[in-house]
Design a protein around this motif. Sequence first.
Motif, mmCIF file in Angstrom:
data_model
loop_
_atom_site.group_PDB
_atom_site.id
_atom_site.type_symbol
_atom_site.label_atom_id
_atom_site.label_comp_id
_atom_site.label_asym_id
_atom_site.label_seq_id
_atom_site.Cartn_x
_atom_site.Cartn_y
_atom_site.Cartn_z
ATOM 1 N N GLN A 154 -15.742 -9.904 34.921
ATOM 2 C CA GLN A 154 -16.463 -11.169 34.760
ATOM 3 C C GLN A 154 -17.960 -10.932 34.584
ATOM 4 N N PHE A 155 -18.522 -10.002 35.356
ATOM 5 C CA PHE A 155 -19.934 -9.668 35.198
ATOM 6 C C PHE A 155 -20.194 -9.043 33.826
ATOM 7 N N LEU A 156 -19.280 -8.214 33.389
ATOM 8 C CA LEU A 156 -19.397 -7.586 32.078
ATOM 9 C C LEU A 156 -19.394 -8.638 30.975
ATOM 10 N N GLN A 157 -18.516 -9.638 31.099
ATOM 11 C CA GLN A 157 -18.464 -10.708 30.104
ATOM 12 C C GLN A 157 -19.763 -11.505 30.065
ATOM 13 N N LEU A 158 -20.325 -11.805 31.222
ATOM 14 C CA LEU A 158 -21.587 -12.550 31.248
ATOM 15 C C LEU A 158 -22.726 -11.736 30.631
ATOM 16 N N CYS A 159 -22.778 -10.467 30.949
ATOM 17 C CA CYS A 159 -23.819 -9.614 30.357
ATOM 18 C C CYS A 159 -23.648 -9.523 28.849
ATOM 19 N N TYR A 160 -22.413 -9.398 28.405
ATOM 20 C CA TYR A 160 -22.129 -9.329 26.975
ATOM 21 C C TYR A 160 -22.583 -10.620 26.281
ATOM 22 N N SER A 161 -22.304 -11.769 26.890
ATOM 23 C CA SER A 161 -22.729 -13.053 26.317
ATOM 24 C C SER A 161 -24.245 -13.136 26.224
ATOM 25 N N LEU A 162 -24.909 -12.676 27.259
ATOM 26 C CA LEU A 162 -26.367 -12.690 27.259
ATOM 27 C C LEU A 162 -26.925 -11.786 26.167
ATOM 28 N N ILE A 163 -26.344 -10.616 26.002
ATOM 29 C CA ILE A 163 -26.787 -9.698 24.950
ATOM 30 C C ILE A 163 -26.535 -10.306 23.580
ATOM 31 N N GLN A 164 -25.345 -10.891 23.392
ATOM 32 C CA GLN A 164 -24.989 -11.498 22.103
ATOM 33 C C GLN A 164 -25.989 -12.581 21.699
#
Length: 182
Positions: A154-164
């Motif tokens: 879940q943390f990885l997904q949030l970081c990925y969204s922020l990077i995107q």
Amino acid sequence: MMEVLPADSRKLLHPLNALLGQEPRCQPKVCGLRLESAHDNGLRMTAQLRGFEVKDLLSPTQFFGFDTETFSLAVNLLDRFLLKMKVQPKHLGCVGLSSFYLAVKSTEEERNVPLATDLIRISQYRFRVSDLMRMEKIVLENVCWKVKAPTAFQFLQLCYSLIQENVSHERKNSLNSERLAA
């Protein structure tokens, strides 16, 4: 000096703060597993044995085509249980598979949840459905009936969204969430 975040990035802060608020209640304590792996005579749980069990959980995840979130939650449940209870290595497979089954029931659609007999057969374990169900209840009791928990995924997904949201269009194409999760 505080940096001002773009509006799209600010909307990610609420889910991130919610996960961070839940994390201390659900995160396993680091001191729970012994780090030594030799001279145990098979009587004590070690970080190495835990690692083998986590690898074993990948097989049913891939076989049944479950989401990475299901696998991540299963590992979280396994860790939370192992750090509360002393588990003999011979029972680790049952603990791992019951944690996995709880994660499957919690995250996957009901029609995708396999029968316990199929899960045991595919995983090639040598225990009965009644053993799995008994262990499932023990795991639930020891995680205080709180199956859902913040996971690394879940943390990885949030970081990925922020990077995107904050990279150029050309760079977005090179970022692949499936590769990142793997």
